[in-house]
Design a protein around this motif. Structure first.
Motif, PDB file in Angstrom:
ATOM      1  N   TYR A  32       0.833  -1.187   0.000  1.00 31.38           N
ATOM      2  CA  TYR A  32       0.000   0.000   0.000  1.00 31.38           C
ATOM      3  C   TYR A  32       0.871   1.241   0.000  1.00 31.38           C
ATOM      4  CZ  TYR A  32       1.155   0.581   4.926  1.00 31.38           C
ATOM      5  OH  TYR A  32       1.834   0.760   6.097  1.00 31.38           O
ATOM      6  N   CYS A  33       0.255   2.351  -0.282  1.00 33.18           N
ATOM      7  CA  CYS A  33       0.899   3.634  -0.072  1.00 33.18           C
ATOM      8  C   CYS A  33      -0.156   4.582   0.495  1.00 33.18           C
ATOM      9  CB  CYS A  33       1.512   4.206  -1.348  1.00 33.18           C
ATOM     10  SG  CYS A  33       0.358   4.513  -2.702  1.00 33.18           S
ATOM     11  N   MET A  34       0.318   5.630   1.103  1.00 28.76           N
ATOM     12  CA  MET A  34      -0.576   6.667   1.594  1.00 28.76           C
ATOM     13  C   MET A  34      -0.013   8.008   1.193  1.00 28.76           C
ATOM     14  SD  MET A  34      -1.964   5.353   5.279  1.00 28.76           S
ATOM     15  CE  MET A  34      -3.216   6.648   5.248  1.00 28.76           C
ATOM     16  N   ASP A  53       4.598   1.604   1.989  1.00 30.00           N
ATOM     17  CA  ASP A  53       4.659   0.828   3.217  1.00 30.00           C
ATOM     18  C   ASP A  53       6.089   0.504   3.623  1.00 30.00           C
ATOM     19  OD1 ASP A  53       3.599  -2.366   1.738  1.00 30.00           O
ATOM     20  OD2 ASP A  53       5.038  -0.851   1.106  1.00 30.00           O
ATOM     21  N   ASP A  54       7.019   0.549   2.664  1.00 30.58           N
ATOM     22  CA  ASP A  54       8.423   0.283   3.011  1.00 30.58           C
ATOM     23  C   ASP A  54       9.157   1.549   3.435  1.00 30.58           C
ATOM     24  OD1 ASP A  54       9.813   0.080  -0.393  1.00 30.58           O
ATOM     25  OD2 ASP A  54       8.697   1.635   0.657  1.00 30.58           O
ATOM     26  N   GLY A  55       8.436   2.680   3.455  1.00 27.51           N
ATOM     27  CA  GLY A  55       9.025   3.923   3.944  1.00 27.51           C
ATOM     28  C   GLY A  55       9.519   4.883   2.879  1.00 27.51           C
ATOM     29  N   ARG A  56       9.516   4.469   1.638  1.00 27.35           N
ATOM     30  CA  ARG A  56       9.968   5.382   0.576  1.00 27.35           C
ATOM     31  C   ARG A  56       8.976   6.525   0.441  1.00 27.35           C
ATOM     32  NH1 ARG A  56      10.235   5.644  -5.260  1.00 27.35           N
ATOM     33  NH2 ARG A  56       8.610   4.040  -5.449  1.00 27.35           N
ATOM     34  N   THR A  57       9.515   7.727   0.207  1.00 29.50           N
ATOM     35  CA  THR A  57       8.671   8.916   0.170  1.00 29.50           C
ATOM     36  C   THR A  57       8.864   9.731  -1.103  1.00 29.50           C
ATOM     37  OG1 THR A  57      10.346  10.225   1.329  1.00 29.50           O
ATOM     38  CG2 THR A  57       8.681   9.134   2.690  1.00 29.50           C
ATOM     39  N   ALA A  98      -3.923   3.881  -0.963  1.00 29.73           N
ATOM     40  CA  ALA A  98      -4.078   3.026  -2.126  1.00 29.73           C
ATOM     41  C   ALA A  98      -3.561   1.644  -1.797  1.00 29.73           C
ATOM     42  CB  ALA A  98      -3.325   3.597  -3.323  1.00 29.73           C
ATOM     43  N   ASP A  99      -4.415   0.649  -1.849  1.00 29.10           N
ATOM     44  CA  ASP A  99      -3.991  -0.735  -1.668  1.00 29.10           C
ATOM     45  C   ASP A  99      -3.512  -1.298  -2.987  1.00 29.10           C
ATOM     46  OD1 ASP A  99      -6.495  -1.656   0.836  1.00 29.10           O
ATOM     47  OD2 ASP A  99      -4.625  -0.524   0.947  1.00 29.10           O
ATOM     48  N   LEU A 100      -2.548  -2.209  -2.904  1.00 31.01           N
ATOM     49  CA  LEU A 100      -1.800  -2.616  -4.099  1.00 31.01           C
ATOM     50  C   LEU A 100      -1.280  -1.337  -4.754  1.00 31.01           C
ATOM     51  CD1 LEU A 100      -4.108  -5.428  -5.513  1.00 31.01           C
ATOM     52  CD2 LEU A 100      -2.148  -5.615  -3.972  1.00 31.01           C
ATOM     53  N   GLY A 110      -2.903   3.370  -6.924  1.00 32.99           N
ATOM     54  CA  GLY A 110      -3.036   1.948  -6.720  1.00 32.99           C
ATOM     55  C   GLY A 110      -4.316   1.379  -7.280  1.00 32.99           C
ATOM     56  N   ARG A 111      -4.487   0.105  -7.012  1.00 39.14           N
ATOM     57  CA  ARG A 111      -5.649  -0.628  -7.532  1.00 39.14           C
ATOM     58  C   ARG A 111      -6.922  -0.200  -6.804  1.00 39.14           C
ATOM     59  NH1 ARG A 111      -6.440  -6.109  -9.191  1.00 39.14           N
ATOM     60  NH2 ARG A 111      -8.592  -6.269  -9.915  1.00 39.14           N
ATOM     61  N   TYR A 112      -6.832  -0.049  -5.487  1.00 38.53           N
ATOM     62  CA  TYR A 112      -7.999   0.333  -4.690  1.00 38.53           C
ATOM     63  C   TYR A 112      -7.667   1.626  -3.965  1.00 38.53           C
ATOM     64  CZ  TYR A 112      -8.890  -4.598  -5.505  1.00 38.53           C
ATOM     65  OH  TYR A 112      -9.058  -5.811  -6.097  1.00 38.53           O
ATOM     66  N   ASN A 113      -8.445   2.656  -4.199  1.00 34.26           N
ATOM     67  CA  ASN A 113      -8.123   3.988  -3.701  1.00 34.26           C
ATOM     68  C   ASN A 113      -9.199   4.505  -2.762  1.00 34.26           C
ATOM     69  OD1 ASN A 113      -5.655   4.656  -5.456  1.00 34.26           O
ATOM     70  ND2 ASN A 113      -7.184   4.027  -6.965  1.00 34.26           N
ATOM     71  N   TYR A 114      -8.758   5.040  -1.642  1.00 29.53           N
ATOM     72  CA  TYR A 114      -9.673   5.537  -0.633  1.00 29.53           C
ATOM     73  C   TYR A 114      -9.246   6.947  -0.236  1.00 29.53           C
ATOM     74  CZ  TYR A 114     -10.297   0.489  -0.358  1.00 29.53           C
ATOM     75  OH  TYR A 114     -10.497  -0.827  -0.666  1.00 29.53           O
ATOM     76  N   TRP A 115     -10.250   7.807   0.019  1.00 28.72           N
ATOM     77  CA  TRP A 115      -9.970   9.196   0.360  1.00 28.72           C
ATOM     78  C   TRP A 115     -10.611   9.575   1.685  1.00 28.72           C
ATOM     79  CZ3 TRP A 115      -6.888  12.343  -2.581  1.00 28.72           C
ATOM     80  CH2 TRP A 115      -6.593  11.925  -3.876  1.00 28.72           C
TER      81      TRP A 115
END
Length: 125
Positions: A32-34, A53-57, A98-100, A110-115
């Motif tokens: 995921y990413c945020m 999720d791995d910390g890259r920004t 965003a998941d995936l 991502g594949r699934y996006n939430y706001w």
């Protein structure tokens, strides 16, 4: 169902600081990413900063050196620390998950996006 709740917006003078927080609830899986996006009146929504999720920004050029994004995985929270705020930072700020997901020039995608519902940031000169 994923839900995002933002907090921390407000009004400050130029040069001031604000801390935005976004807490995620609900079940999710995979990478995921945020990210934080903003939209000023009459303008399109634009990416501000995102984190994987791995910390890259990533950061928009306009906020590099002033904004810092971080995450607390235990609390399912992402934080945007905004320093040296400028009047042009005035906008509605939206949290996105965003998941995936992955980082791109357009921020977190991502594949699934939430706001989230958005939180207003107003910077006066």
């Amino acid at each position: 169902q994923i839900q995002l709740v933002e907090s921390g917006g407000g009004s400050v003078q130029s040069g001031g600081s604000l801390r935005l927080s976004c807490t995620v609830s609900g079940s999710y899986y995979g990478t995921y990413c945020m990210g934080w996006f903003r939209q000023a009146p009459g303008k399109e929504r634009e990416p501000v900063s995102s984190i994987e999720d791995d910390g890259r920004t990533t950061y928009a050029d306009s906020v590099k050196g002033r904004f810092t994004i971080s995450q607390d995985k235990d609390k399912n929270t992402v934080i945007l620390l905004m320093n040296n705020l400028k009047p042009e930072d005035t906008a509605m700020y939206y949290c996105k998950r965003a998941d995936l997901g992955y980082l791109s020039n357009g921020g977190c995608q991502g594949r699934y996006n939430y706001w989230g519902q958005g939180t207003q940031v107003t910077v006066s000169s």
